[in-house]
Design an enzyme around this catalytic site. Structure first.
Site, PDB file in Angstrom:
ATOM      1  CB  ALA A 197      -1.150   0.040   1.383  1.00  0.00           C
ATOM      2  CB  ALA A 198       4.171   2.165  -0.743  1.00  0.00           C
ATOM      3  N   GLY A 199       2.026   2.718  -2.728  1.00  0.00           N
ATOM      4  CA  GLY A 199       1.408   3.506  -3.621  1.00  0.00           C
ATOM      5  C   GLY A 199       0.012   4.163  -3.539  1.00  0.00           C
ATOM      6  CG  ASP A 200      -3.138   1.605  -2.377  1.00  0.00           C
ATOM      7  OD1 ASP A 200      -3.259   1.718  -3.845  1.00  0.00           O
ATOM      8  OD2 ASP A 200      -3.511   0.454  -1.937  1.00  0.00           O
TER       9      ASP A 200
END
Ligand code: ADP
Length: 317
Positions: A254-257
């Protein structure tokens, strides 16, 4: 210029319960292994992005579907508790909530199986029924874990109403040209940018090549996320690189989220694209220091100031 008063970020997308088993190695066929630890985390790209936005102080509304079961009720409750508007998050009686079964071995390698369940039951007709929610939003965010036709309808509607669209083309897939041409902010990671362009993105130079290609397809602002290397932005002003904050990463799920939640929050507040990018990177840097998807998402007051300057690769005169 007067900014519209509605600052709502409308997130159309998926919700999943992540069932995460940590284990020494993957079992062979017919074998039973003892795992180290099991956890359930709320997830799904849409839900993560909406929650990231709300926890960072933004106004987020979630459009999505879960089953009317324990997982669905837990995901719904978690979003409500974070302050997300859930009036268009429906609990369906006849289908199960989406589930991601994730095995993480001692080498930190992931293996993931996804049952999309209720996520496949948000349809173009549902978009037409809530055209108001999209038409009045400050920004629409979409990803690719729900039916493509539903995204297509929502993006076309937002485009017609003058609402900017942020598309996170994940998981990686090739996309219709007409859809890409209606996207204001395209935010792929390296794998997704490679698939969309045919250029293997592995460093800043190849990211710049891919970003130029994506701009030529009609996306006004392209932001390629490069993991611990940060973000490359290409727009009318040129191409620049913002480095990531240096942190000790323990789980980059979830880094991108989280980045997208911060970026969208900043854009809805009226920050410039570069300022909103910094907000997204500061949020993502905190999230990678904690395990899981939704429990890792930070509040605004937990963020450190962004310390770096951008490096320009190309500047429009
Ligand atoms: P995705 O999760 O979609 O693959 P990335 O891995 O590119 O996305 O990460 C998105 C953003 O999160 C990056 O642009 C960066 O700002 C931040 N990030 C990711 N990994 C790290 C890391 N190890 N250290 C600091 N920031 C990170």
């Amino acid at each position: 210029m007067n900014q519209p008063s509605n600052k709502t970020v409308c997130v159309l997308g998926s919700l999943n319960m992540d069932l995460v088993m940590r284990l020494p190695r993957v079992p062979d066929a017919g074998e039973t292994l003892i795992g180290h630890q099991f956890n359930t985390y709320g997830g799904g790209k849409g839900a993560n992005q909406a929650m990231a936005c709300a926890k960072l102080g933004g106004q987020a509304a979630m459009m999505g579907r879960v089953g009317d079961d324990d997982f669905g009720r837990a995901l719904h409750g978690a979003l409500q508790e974070a302050g997300v508007d859930t009036q268009e998050l429906k609990l369906l009686k006849t289908v199960e909530t989406g589930v991601a079964m994730i095995m993480v071995d001692d080498a930190a390698q992931n293996r993931i199986v996804l049952a999309q369940g209720a996520n496949l039951h948000i349809l173009p007709a549902d978009i037409d029924q809530r055209a108001d929610l999209i038409g009045e939003a400050r920004l629409l965010i979409c990803q690719l874990e729900i039916p493509l036709e539903t995204n297509r309808r929502a993006i076309a509607l937002a485009h017609t109403r003058g609402v900017p669209v942020l598309l996170n083309p994940a998981p990686a897939a090739s996309l219709p040209a007409d859809m890409l041409a209606q996207v204001s902010y395209l935010v792929p990671n390296e794998t997704e940018a490679s698939l969309l362009t045919g250029t293997t993105v592995s460093d800043l130079a190849s990211a710049a090549v891919a970003a130029r290609q994506l701009r030529a397809m009609g996306c006004r602002h392209v932001l390629i996320t490069l993991g611990a290397q940060g973000v490359l932005i290409a727009d009318d002003k040129g191409i620049r690189h913002w480095p990531a904050l240096q942190v000790k990463a323990v789980d980059t799920t979830a880094a991108g989220d989280t980045f997208i939640g911060g970026l969208a929050t900043g854009l809805a507040e009226g920050l410039t694209l570069d300022e909103a990018t910094q907000l997204g990177m500061c949020a993502a840097a905190v999230s990678v220091t904690r395990p899981g998807a939704q429990p890792a998402l930070p509040y605004r007051q937990e963020l450190a100031p962004y310390p770096h300057q951008a490096t320009w690769l190309e500047q429009t005169p």
